[in-house]
Motif scaffolding. Structure first.
Motif, PDB file in Angstrom:
ATOM      1  N   UNK A  39       0.684  -1.270   0.073  1.00  0.00           N
ATOM      2  CA  UNK A  39      -0.077   0.051   0.058  1.00  0.00           C
ATOM      3  C   UNK A  39       0.941   1.106  -0.084  1.00  0.00           C
ATOM      4  N   UNK A  40       1.984   1.332   0.805  1.00  0.00           N
ATOM      5  CA  UNK A  40       2.699   2.478   0.873  1.00  0.00           C
ATOM      6  C   UNK A  40       3.659   2.564  -0.548  1.00  0.00           C
ATOM      7  N   UNK A  45       4.270   5.802  -5.220  1.00  0.00           N
ATOM      8  CA  UNK A  45       4.308   5.669  -6.799  1.00  0.00           C
ATOM      9  C   UNK A  45       3.251   6.885  -7.192  1.00  0.00           C
ATOM     10  N   UNK A  46       1.970   6.838  -6.813  1.00  0.00           N
ATOM     11  CA  UNK A  46       1.127   7.813  -7.147  1.00  0.00           C
ATOM     12  C   UNK A  46       1.401   9.279  -6.846  1.00  0.00           C
ATOM     13  N   UNK A  47       1.975   9.513  -5.826  1.00  0.00           N
ATOM     14  CA  UNK A  47       2.319  10.800  -5.452  1.00  0.00           C
ATOM     15  C   UNK A  47       3.534  11.413  -6.083  1.00  0.00           C
ATOM     16  N   UNK A  48       4.407  10.415  -6.335  1.00  0.00           N
ATOM     17  CA  UNK A  48       5.555  10.910  -6.864  1.00  0.00           C
ATOM     18  C   UNK A  48       5.521  10.809  -8.413  1.00  0.00           C
ATOM     19  N   UNK A  49       4.995   9.783  -8.880  1.00  0.00           N
ATOM     20  CA  UNK A  49       5.037  10.051 -10.491  1.00  0.00           C
ATOM     21  C   UNK A  49       3.621  10.533 -11.001  1.00  0.00           C
ATOM     22  N   UNK A  50       2.796  10.838 -10.274  1.00  0.00           N
ATOM     23  CA  UNK A  50       1.572  11.589 -10.551  1.00  0.00           C
ATOM     24  C   UNK A  50       0.738  10.811 -11.481  1.00  0.00           C
ATOM     25  N   UNK A  51       0.744   9.607 -11.335  1.00  0.00           N
ATOM     26  CA  UNK A  51      -0.240   8.650 -12.127  1.00  0.00           C
ATOM     27  C   UNK A  51      -0.487   7.474 -11.170  1.00  0.00           C
ATOM     28  N   UNK A  52      -1.684   6.760 -11.679  1.00  0.00           N
ATOM     29  CA  UNK A  52      -1.833   5.254 -10.941  1.00  0.00           C
ATOM     30  C   UNK A  52      -0.906   4.353 -11.810  1.00  0.00           C
ATOM     31  N   UNK A  53      -0.624   3.469 -10.922  1.00  0.00           N
ATOM     32  CA  UNK A  53       0.073   2.366 -11.016  1.00  0.00           C
ATOM     33  C   UNK A  53      -0.555   1.338 -12.335  1.00  0.00           C
ATOM     34  N   UNK A  54       0.115   1.062 -13.211  1.00  0.00           N
ATOM     35  CA  UNK A  54      -0.429   0.286 -14.335  1.00  0.00           C
ATOM     36  C   UNK A  54      -0.432  -1.021 -14.049  1.00  0.00           C
ATOM     37  N   UNK A  60       6.992  -3.950 -10.196  1.00  0.00           N
ATOM     38  CA  UNK A  60       7.767  -2.808  -9.708  1.00  0.00           C
ATOM     39  C   UNK A  60       7.167  -2.622  -8.222  1.00  0.00           C
ATOM     40  N   UNK A  61       5.805  -2.558  -7.985  1.00  0.00           N
ATOM     41  CA  UNK A  61       5.270  -2.288  -6.600  1.00  0.00           C
ATOM     42  C   UNK A  61       6.148  -3.312  -5.822  1.00  0.00           C
ATOM     43  N   UNK A  62       6.109  -4.703  -6.287  1.00  0.00           N
ATOM     44  CA  UNK A  62       6.679  -5.774  -5.459  1.00  0.00           C
ATOM     45  C   UNK A  62       8.072  -5.388  -4.894  1.00  0.00           C
ATOM     46  N   UNK A  63       8.940  -4.989  -6.022  1.00  0.00           N
ATOM     47  CA  UNK A  63      10.342  -4.677  -5.861  1.00  0.00           C
ATOM     48  C   UNK A  63      10.201  -3.486  -4.530  1.00  0.00           C
ATOM     49  N   UNK A  64       9.309  -2.387  -5.203  1.00  0.00           N
ATOM     50  CA  UNK A  64       9.505  -1.429  -3.973  1.00  0.00           C
ATOM     51  C   UNK A  64       9.087  -1.685  -2.690  1.00  0.00           C
ATOM     52  N   UNK A  65       8.160  -2.441  -2.616  1.00  0.00           N
ATOM     53  CA  UNK A  65       7.692  -2.791  -0.973  1.00  0.00           C
ATOM     54  C   UNK A  65       8.503  -3.595  -0.448  1.00  0.00           C
ATOM     55  N   UNK A  81      13.757   5.978  -4.109  1.00  0.00           N
ATOM     56  CA  UNK A  81      14.030   5.062  -5.101  1.00  0.00           C
ATOM     57  C   UNK A  81      12.757   4.854  -5.899  1.00  0.00           C
ATOM     58  N   UNK A  82      11.795   5.439  -5.781  1.00  0.00           N
ATOM     59  CA  UNK A  82      10.587   5.463  -6.851  1.00  0.00           C
ATOM     60  C   UNK A  82      10.725   6.850  -7.595  1.00  0.00           C
ATOM     61  N   UNK A  83      11.263   7.888  -7.117  1.00  0.00           N
ATOM     62  CA  UNK A  83      11.298   9.024  -7.967  1.00  0.00           C
ATOM     63  C   UNK A  83      12.647   8.626  -9.022  1.00  0.00           C
ATOM     64  N   UNK A  84      13.239   8.021  -8.860  1.00  0.00           N
ATOM     65  CA  UNK A  84      14.439   7.851  -9.602  1.00  0.00           C
ATOM     66  C   UNK A  84      14.345   6.592 -10.551  1.00  0.00           C
TER      67      UNK A  84
END
Length: 91
Positions: A39-40, A45-54, A60-65, A81-84
Motif C-alpha cells: 500500500x505504501x 508511486x502515485x504521489x511521486x509519479x503523478x499517475x496510477x500504477x499500471x 515494480x510495486x513488489x520490488x519497491x515494497x 527510489x521511486x522518484x529515480x
C-alpha cells in the motif's frame, strides 16, 4: 487474539505476532503485513509519479515494497527510489 488472520483477511500477508493487547498491538500487527508495504509503495508511486500504477507494473510495486521492508521501513528511501526509477521518470 487477532481474529483477522483467517477468512477474508488471511491473504494480506500477516507476519510476526498475531496476538497482543489493545489497539496499539493490533496496529503493530497491521504494520507488519505485506499489504501495508504494498500500500505504501503504491501510494508513494502515485504521489511521486503523478499517475496510477499500471497493470504491468505489479513487479515494480513488489520490488519497491520489498525494499521498503528490507531497509527498515525508511519512507524517505522509498520516495527516493521511486522518484529515480525509469518507470516513473519516463527514461
Amino acid at each position: 487474539t487477532n481474529l483477522s488472520t483467517s477468512g477474508a483477511n488471511a491473504n494480506i500477508g500477516w507476519k510476526g505476532a498475531t496476538q497482543g493487547s489493545g489497539v496499539h498491538d493490533f496496529g503493530v500487527m497491521l504494520s507488519n503485513t505485506r499489504a501495508f508495504s504494498q500500500c505504501f509503495a503504491k501510494r508513494v508511486f502515485r504521489e511521486v509519479c503523478r499517475r496510477e500504477v499500471l497493470a504491468d507494473e505489479a513487479a515494480l510495486i513488489e520490488e519497491l515494497s520489498q525494499d521498503f521492508e528490507d531497509k527498515g521501513y525508511q519512507l524517505r528511501r522509498l520516495f527516493a527510489k521511486t522518484a529515480t526509477h525509469p518507470r516513473c521518470t519516463g527514461k
